[in-house]
Enzyme design. Structure first.
Site, short mmCIF file in Angstrom:
data_model
loop_
_atom_site.label_atom_id
_atom_site.label_comp_id
_atom_site.label_asym_id
_atom_site.label_seq_id
_atom_site.Cartn_x
_atom_site.Cartn_y
_atom_site.Cartn_z
N ALA A 81 0.83 -1.22 0.00
CA ALA A 81 0.00 0.00 0.00
C ALA A 81 0.86 1.25 0.00
CB ALA A 81 -0.92 0.01 1.22
N GLU A 83 0.93 5.59 -1.90
CA GLU A 83 0.70 6.50 -3.02
C GLU A 83 1.90 6.24 -3.93
OE1 GLU A 83 -1.78 8.39 -3.81
OE2 GLU A 83 -2.94 8.10 -1.97
N THR A 124 11.26 0.56 -4.08
CA THR A 124 11.46 0.93 -5.48
C THR A 124 12.92 1.26 -5.77
OG1 THR A 124 10.94 2.66 -7.08
CG2 THR A 124 10.78 3.30 -4.80
N ASP A 125 13.30 1.16 -7.03
CA ASP A 125 14.66 1.56 -7.43
C ASP A 125 14.81 3.09 -7.38
OD1 ASP A 125 13.09 2.23 -9.65
OD2 ASP A 125 14.30 1.10 -11.09
N GLU A 126 13.69 3.82 -7.28
CA GLU A 126 13.78 5.30 -7.30
C GLU A 126 14.50 5.85 -6.07
OE1 GLU A 126 10.55 7.59 -8.63
OE2 GLU A 126 9.89 6.09 -10.08
N TYR A 151 7.85 11.36 -3.86
CA TYR A 151 7.50 9.93 -3.82
C TYR A 151 8.72 9.10 -3.43
CZ TYR A 151 7.07 5.16 -5.61
OH TYR A 151 7.11 3.79 -5.74
N LYS A 155 9.52 6.74 -0.04
CA LYS A 155 9.85 5.30 -0.08
C LYS A 155 11.21 5.05 0.59
CE LYS A 155 7.72 2.50 -2.01
NZ LYS A 155 6.56 1.66 -1.53
N ASN A 181 7.27 -1.65 -13.00
CA ASN A 181 6.42 -2.78 -13.37
C ASN A 181 5.48 -2.40 -14.50
OD1 ASN A 181 5.80 -4.96 -10.61
ND2 ASN A 181 7.47 -3.55 -10.75
P1 NAD Z 1 -1.00 1.36 -6.99
O1 NAD Z 1 -1.02 2.84 -6.90
O2 NAD Z 1 -1.53 0.71 -8.22
O3 NAD Z 1 -1.77 0.74 -5.76
C1 NAD Z 1 -1.63 1.22 -4.46
C2 NAD Z 1 -2.75 0.61 -3.61
O4 NAD Z 1 -2.58 1.07 -2.26
C3 NAD Z 1 -4.16 1.01 -4.05
O5 NAD Z 1 -4.98 -0.12 -4.10
C4 NAD Z 1 -4.61 1.98 -2.97
O6 NAD Z 1 -6.01 1.98 -2.76
C5 NAD Z 1 -3.86 1.45 -1.76
N1 NAD Z 1 -3.67 2.48 -0.73
C6 NAD Z 1 -3.22 3.76 -0.90
N2 NAD Z 1 -3.22 4.39 0.29
C7 NAD Z 1 -3.63 3.50 1.22
C8 NAD Z 1 -3.83 3.56 2.63
N3 NAD Z 1 -3.58 4.69 3.31
N4 NAD Z 1 -4.27 2.46 3.27
C9 NAD Z 1 -4.53 1.32 2.58
N5 NAD Z 1 -4.38 1.21 1.25
C10 NAD Z 1 -3.93 2.28 0.58
O7 NAD Z 1 0.51 0.95 -6.74
P2 NAD Z 1 1.37 -0.21 -7.41
O8 NAD Z 1 1.91 0.26 -8.70
O9 NAD Z 1 0.61 -1.48 -7.32
O10 NAD Z 1 2.59 -0.25 -6.38
C11 NAD Z 1 2.52 -1.07 -5.21
C12 NAD Z 1 3.77 -0.85 -4.38
O11 NAD Z 1 4.92 -1.14 -5.15
C13 NAD Z 1 3.93 0.59 -3.90
O12 NAD Z 1 4.46 0.55 -2.61
C14 NAD Z 1 4.95 1.18 -4.86
O13 NAD Z 1 5.70 2.19 -4.24
C15 NAD Z 1 5.81 -0.03 -5.16
N6 NAD Z 1 6.46 -0.04 -6.47
C16 NAD Z 1 5.73 0.09 -7.60
C17 NAD Z 1 6.36 0.03 -8.85
C18 NAD Z 1 5.59 0.16 -10.13
O14 NAD Z 1 6.22 0.24 -11.19
N7 NAD Z 1 4.28 0.18 -10.13
C19 NAD Z 1 7.74 -0.16 -8.90
C20 NAD Z 1 8.46 -0.24 -7.70
C21 NAD Z 1 7.81 -0.21 -6.49
O1 DAU Z 2 11.03 2.76 -10.95
C1 DAU Z 2 9.96 2.30 -10.18
C2 DAU Z 2 8.84 3.30 -10.19
O2 DAU Z 2 8.24 3.24 -11.48
C3 DAU Z 2 7.80 3.05 -9.11
O3 DAU Z 2 8.40 3.19 -7.85
C4 DAU Z 2 6.62 4.01 -9.25
O4 DAU Z 2 5.62 3.68 -8.31
C5 DAU Z 2 6.06 3.88 -10.64
O5 DAU Z 2 5.01 4.82 -10.83
C6 DAU Z 2 7.15 4.10 -11.69
O6 DAU Z 2 7.61 5.48 -11.69
P1 DAU Z 2 7.91 6.26 -13.05
O7 DAU Z 2 7.82 7.70 -12.78
O8 DAU Z 2 9.16 5.76 -13.67
O9 DAU Z 2 6.67 5.71 -13.95
P2 DAU Z 2 5.71 6.47 -14.98
O10 DAU Z 2 4.93 5.41 -15.69
O11 DAU Z 2 4.99 7.58 -14.36
O12 DAU Z 2 6.75 7.07 -16.02
C7 DAU Z 2 7.63 6.24 -16.77
C8 DAU Z 2 8.47 7.14 -17.65
O13 DAU Z 2 7.63 7.73 -18.65
C9 DAU Z 2 9.11 8.30 -16.93
O14 DAU Z 2 10.36 8.60 -17.53
C10 DAU Z 2 8.15 9.48 -17.18
C11 DAU Z 2 7.61 9.16 -18.55
N1 DAU Z 2 6.22 9.60 -18.83
C12 DAU Z 2 5.25 9.28 -17.94
C13 DAU Z 2 3.96 9.68 -18.15
C14 DAU Z 2 2.87 9.36 -17.16
C15 DAU Z 2 5.95 10.29 -19.99
O15 DAU Z 2 6.85 10.55 -20.82
N2 DAU Z 2 4.66 10.68 -20.21
C16 DAU Z 2 3.66 10.42 -19.33
O16 DAU Z 2 2.50 10.84 -19.59
#
Ligand code: NAD
Ligand code: DAU
Length: 338
Positions: A81, A83, A124-126, A151, A155, A181
């Site tokens: 969970a 943002e 996250t790698d960020e 963000y 993390k 992902n």
């Molecule tokens: P997402 O935004 O799709 O989902 C987040 C979920 O958390 C949602 O279902 C939301 O309702 C819930 N949530 C938010 N605030 C909450 C709260 N206060 N209490 C309970 N639930 C709450 O996120 P995701 O892309 O599935 O990412 C999941 C995890 O993985 C996150 O911790 C994110 O930082 C990490 N992560 C994501 C990526 C990516 O590329 N998506 C990469 C690296 C790490």
């Molecule tokens: O690296 C892991 C992270 O990847 C996770 O921790 C975050 O939760 C996840 O949201 C993601 O972050 P990014 O910022 O890398 O993902 P996003 O899809 O927002 O953007 C991917 C790349 O594309 C980034 O370089 C920004 C660019 N982008 C994104 C959007 C939404 C665009 O060029 N146009 C766009 O409209």
């Protein structure tokens, strides 16, 4: 039977994980605690909603009383969970601190009190910052922290807190820092689903800056297998970096690949104003999890990308709802040039 508390299980990765886990370990029980923010979606979990070994609880990870009550009898916590969207963290950083940092501390405290067996934190790698385009280095478990967006900073704070609970209280934690992902059930605010769905709707695809930013792309199912291995065999107190099988590929190239798969024209690409503080490049060295736990991605990027594009093509019912209402307002403010 193991009892697992999954947080954020109605989001993108969490819902994929729950479906994966109950298929592989049908004897386990999952409690899914999710606040159902704009990013949480019960539609993701239709496949398991009637499973007797699955329970959904709508609630906030920062609600100490609720979290305490749910921790009773739990063996593992898998904490997703958060943002998760960088662009939204630039608009509303305080929410990211509350949910990500405070929420994680509340969970840790309750889990410690209930002496759970393992607490796995999805990071996250960020947290490692940004690489230059011509830099050959990759992020690894030894890379110093240098988060650059609200963000990423939230993390990073959680990684430190989770480790502090391990050092100070001997609390059994593991952490994974994974790359970007992609796959089914990802909210259309993120690059790949935004590009696919905009193209399907014949709308322009916004690409930030010069489009040359590079991410390390990880298919969500490969990520779920990595979490599974860490939960089953990862060493307590350890961190594992998880990345994809991507050649260096920039955002513009990704969007062009999607356009080719959908047989559309590149004129649909629209270069827009850059994201403030936009990290240039991420790349992950995942040799530790490969060597210690035998993990590697199943397929290369192109195979998974095609599968993902077809999933969105087939599941318009799922994403069209998400692109209306609240999201429309966010989209207009985020992309004023479109
Ligand atoms: P997402 O935004 O799709 O989902 C987040 C979920 O958390 C949602 O279902 C939301 O309702 C819930 N949530 C938010 N605030 C909450 C709260 N206060 N209490 C309970 N639930 C709450 O996120 P995701 O892309 O599935 O990412 C999941 C995890 O993985 C996150 O911790 C994110 O930082 C990490 N992560 C994501 C990526 C990516 O590329 N998506 C990469 C690296 C790490
Ligand atoms: O690296 C892991 C992270 O990847 C996770 O921790 C975050 O939760 C996840 O949201 C993601 O972050 P990014 O910022 O890398 O993902 P996003 O899809 O927002 O953007 C991917 C790349 O594309 C980034 O370089 C920004 C660019 N982008 C994104 C959007 C939404 C665009 O060029 N146009 C766009 O409209």
């Amino acid at each position: 039977m193991r009892k697992i508390l999954v947080t954020g299980g109605a989001g993108f990765i969490g819902s994929n994980f729950i479906i994966y886990w109950l298929k592989k370990y049908p004897g386990d029980f999952i409690v899914n605690l999710d606040k159902l923010t704009y990013a949480g979606n019960k539609d993701n979990l239709k496949e398991v909603e009637n499973n007797p070994n699955y329970r959904f609880v709508k609630g906030d990870i920062a609600d100490g009383k609720l979290v305490e009550s749910l921790m009773e009898g739990i063996d593992y916590v898998v904490h997703f969970a958060a943002e998760s969207h960088v662009d939204r963290s630039i608009i509303e950083p305080a929410l990211f601190i509350r949910t990500n940092v405070l929420g994680t501390q509340v969970l840790l405290e309750a889990a410690l009190k209930h002496k759970i067996k393992k607490f796995h934190y999805i990071s996250t790698d960020e947290v490692f910052g940004s690489l230059a385009l011509d830099q050959q280095d990759k992020f690894s478990e030894n890379t110093p922290y240098n988060p650059r967006s609200p963000y990423a900073a939230s993390k990073a704070a959680c990684d430190h807190l989770v480790r502090a609970y391990n050092y100070t209280y001997g609390f059994p934690i593991t952490i994974s820092n994974c790359s970007n992902n992609f796959g089914p059930f990802q909210h259309p605010e993120k690059l790949i689903p935004l590009a696919i769905t905009n193209i399907l709707e014949n709308k322009e695809v916004p690409v930030y800056g010069d489009g040359l930013n590079v991410r390390d792309w990880l298919f969500v199912e490969d990520h779920c297998r990595a979490i599974d291995l860490i939960l089953e065999s990862g060493k307590i107190g350890e961190t594992y970096c998880v990345g994809g099988l991507t050649e260096e590929i920039n955002n513009l190239q990704i969007v062009k690949k999607i356009i080719r798969i959908l047989k559309k024209d590149e004129s649909i690409i629209r270069m827009v104003k850059d994201r403030p503080g936009h990290d240039r490049k991420y790349a992950i060295d995942w040799s530790k999890i490969h060597q210690e736990l035998g993990w590697q991605p199943i397929n290369g990027f192109d195979v998974w990308l095609e599968k993902t594009v077809f999933w969105y093509k087939e599941n318009q019912w799922w994403w069209s709802k998400l692109k209306s209402g609240q999201f429309k307002k966010y989209y207009e403010e985020q992309y004023p040039d479109l």
